[in-house]
Design a protein around this motif. Structure first.
Motif, PDB file in Angstrom:
ATOM      1  N   ARG A 283     -79.171  42.140  55.975  1.00 41.29           N
ATOM      2  CA  ARG A 283     -80.016  42.830  56.948  1.00 41.29           C
ATOM      3  C   ARG A 283     -80.507  44.142  56.345  1.00 41.29           C
ATOM      4  NH1 ARG A 283     -75.836  45.535  61.259  1.00 41.29           N
ATOM      5  NH2 ARG A 283     -74.005  45.736  59.913  1.00 41.29           N
ATOM      6  N   ALA A 284     -81.466  44.767  57.019  1.00 41.39           N
ATOM      7  CA  ALA A 284     -82.023  46.025  56.528  1.00 41.39           C
ATOM      8  C   ALA A 284     -81.035  47.160  56.759  1.00 41.39           C
ATOM      9  CB  ALA A 284     -83.334  46.331  57.248  1.00 41.39           C
ATOM     10  N   ILE A 285     -80.993  48.097  55.827  1.00 39.24           N
ATOM     11  CA  ILE A 285     -80.178  49.299  56.002  1.00 39.24           C
ATOM     12  C   ILE A 285     -80.862  50.151  57.060  1.00 39.24           C
ATOM     13  CG2 ILE A 285     -79.340  51.392  54.863  1.00 39.24           C
ATOM     14  CD1 ILE A 285     -79.284  49.770  52.248  1.00 39.24           C
ATOM     15  N   TRP A 286     -80.124  50.532  58.086  1.00 35.86           N
ATOM     16  CA  TRP A 286     -80.716  51.103  59.297  1.00 35.86           C
ATOM     17  C   TRP A 286     -80.678  52.629  59.355  1.00 35.86           C
ATOM     18  CZ3 TRP A 286     -76.356  48.271  58.692  1.00 35.86           C
ATOM     19  CH2 TRP A 286     -75.134  48.920  58.900  1.00 35.86           C
ATOM     20  N   THR A 287     -80.170  53.301  58.335  1.00 35.99           N
ATOM     21  CA  THR A 287     -80.089  54.754  58.349  1.00 35.99           C
ATOM     22  C   THR A 287     -80.221  55.270  56.925  1.00 35.99           C
ATOM     23  OG1 THR A 287     -78.633  56.654  58.823  1.00 35.99           O
ATOM     24  CG2 THR A 287     -77.568  54.579  58.198  1.00 35.99           C
ATOM     25  N   ASN A 288     -80.626  56.541  56.801  1.00 37.52           N
ATOM     26  CA  ASN A 288     -80.674  57.135  55.464  1.00 37.52           C
ATOM     27  C   ASN A 288     -79.409  57.932  55.166  1.00 37.52           C
ATOM     28  OD1 ASN A 288     -81.012  59.363  57.081  1.00 37.52           O
ATOM     29  ND2 ASN A 288     -83.009  59.949  56.260  1.00 37.52           N
ATOM     30  N   GLN A 289     -78.461  57.914  56.086  1.00 41.67           N
ATOM     31  CA  GLN A 289     -77.194  58.615  55.872  1.00 41.67           C
ATOM     32  C   GLN A 289     -76.232  57.711  55.099  1.00 41.67           C
ATOM     33  OE1 GLN A 289     -76.770  61.939  56.770  1.00 41.67           O
ATOM     34  NE2 GLN A 289     -78.968  61.683  57.101  1.00 41.67           N
ATOM     35  N   VAL A 290     -76.641  57.356  53.896  1.00 39.01           N
ATOM     36  CA  VAL A 290     -75.841  56.456  53.064  1.00 39.01           C
ATOM     37  C   VAL A 290     -75.706  57.046  51.663  1.00 39.01           C
ATOM     38  CG1 VAL A 290     -76.514  54.386  54.337  1.00 39.01           C
ATOM     39  CG2 VAL A 290     -77.841  55.101  52.326  1.00 39.01           C
ATOM     40  N   SER A 291     -74.713  56.553  50.939  1.00 44.19           N
ATOM     41  CA  SER A 291     -74.561  56.871  49.522  1.00 44.19           C
ATOM     42  C   SER A 291     -74.236  55.564  48.811  1.00 44.19           C
ATOM     43  CB  SER A 291     -73.449  57.907  49.302  1.00 44.19           C
ATOM     44  OG  SER A 291     -72.208  57.431  49.804  1.00 44.19           O
ATOM     45  N   TYR A 292     -74.352  55.576  47.503  1.00 42.37           N
ATOM     46  CA  TYR A 292     -74.170  54.347  46.737  1.00 42.37           C
ATOM     47  C   TYR A 292     -73.111  54.544  45.661  1.00 42.37           C
ATOM     48  CZ  TYR A 292     -78.607  53.144  48.940  1.00 42.37           C
ATOM     49  OH  TYR A 292     -79.586  52.897  49.859  1.00 42.37           O
ATOM     50  N   GLY A 293     -72.366  53.476  45.399  1.00 41.19           N
ATOM     51  CA  GLY A 293     -71.325  53.534  44.382  1.00 41.19           C
ATOM     52  C   GLY A 293     -71.279  52.275  43.556  1.00 41.19           C
ATOM     53  N   ARG A 294     -70.744  52.417  42.352  1.00 37.89           N
ATOM     54  CA  ARG A 294     -70.711  51.286  41.411  1.00 37.89           C
ATOM     55  C   ARG A 294     -69.310  51.147  40.830  1.00 37.89           C
ATOM     56  NH1 ARG A 294     -75.453  52.041  37.657  1.00 37.89           N
ATOM     57  NH2 ARG A 294     -76.507  51.498  39.617  1.00 37.89           N
ATOM     58  N   PHE A 295     -68.884  49.902  40.653  1.00 33.27           N
ATOM     59  CA  PHE A 295     -67.592  49.620  40.028  1.00 33.27           C
ATOM     60  C   PHE A 295     -67.803  48.843  38.733  1.00 33.27           C
ATOM     61  CE2 PHE A 295     -66.147  50.590  44.280  1.00 33.27           C
ATOM     62  CZ  PHE A 295     -64.933  51.220  44.070  1.00 33.27           C
TER      63      PHE A 295
END
Length: 250
Positions: free
Chosen positions: A238-250
């Motif tokens: 589904r679409a991400i519904w907010t811009n209050q997000v951060s991203y991480g990588r493993f």
């Protein structure tokens, strides 16, 4: 959406801050780096390339990026050999600790980050980027998304960590990444803290909602996420519904 205890606090934005700098050093024709801002050691600064300086000799120009915990590859192996740890090419906690000790012994700032001054002191050999490395990364991230997509329709279950029982949000991300050789902490916030932060997300990275994180899913590209959302729903894209997000990588 249902979440673990302590994860319903009001989210606040915690953007990564980086300042870019470049320093010419020893025999390296140019070194392009981005140095993490104070207080954001765990954040992954953006790599900034600067024009190569004109050298008096005919030495070809090359770039060494700043290295920190979470990086992999040949340059990491060079660092590991210099600081005396197993050269597996993975910049983990043990390598960071050894880098700090090495920096102290050589009169450098002991931050565990291999920036231009540390790289010059170590005498690292610059390498050029290889297309096949990018290809491997693209292949890995695409396969993570493909793995996540296999579980479309698996019902949400609080505390669930497998397709046979159902998934909660972090149970789902942990299960998918485990199939790609990654061992993740159990909760969304713990995963957020452990991940290598990035402001340039690729499909297969994790998307964290809030800080502390109250939800997590797998970035599918084009502003979409694959996740196990809340009671009464199932794994879906589904679409991400907010811009209050951060991203991480493993």
């Amino acid at each position: 959406m249902t979440a673990y205890a302590g994860r319903h606090r009001a989210p606040k934005s915690t953007p990564s801050i980086a300042r870019a700098g470049a320093t010419a050093a020893t025999s390296l024709a140019a070194v392009a780096v981005a140095v993490p801002a104070a207080g954001a050691a765990s954040a992954a600064p953006a790599s900034v390339a600067t024009p190569a300086a004109t050298a008096a000799s005919s030495t070809s120009t090359a770039t060494i990026r700043t290295l920190w915990q979470g990086h992999r590859g040949g340059l990491v192996k060079q660092v590991q050999r210099k600081v005396g740890v197993s050269a597996d090419g993975v910049f983990g906690p043990r390598t960071k600790s050894a880098v700090k000790s090495w920096q102290k012994r050589h009169g450098l700032t002991a931050d565990g980050v291999v920036g231009p001054r540390t790289a010059a002191k170590m005498g690292l050999r610059a390498t050029t980027a290889k297309k096949k490395t990018a290809s491997r990364t693209s292949s890995r991230t695409s396969s993570v998304v493909a793995t996540a997509a296999r579980y479309y329709g698996t019902p949400y279950r609080y505390g669930g960590t497998s397709p046979s029982t159902g998934f909660d949000c972090s149970g789902f991300t942990g299960y998918v990444l485990k199939q790609h050789g990654k061992s993740l902490p159990r909760t969304a916030e713990a995963q957020r803290r452990a991940a290598w932060k990035t402001s340039n997300p690729q499909p297969g990275d994790l998307v964290f909602f809030g800080a502390p994180a109250y939800h997590v899913g797998i970035y599918a590209g084009a502003g979409k996420i694959i996740d196990s959302g809340r009671s009464g729903t199932s794994v879906s894209k589904r679409a991400i519904w907010t811009n209050q997000v951060s991203y991480g990588r493993f």
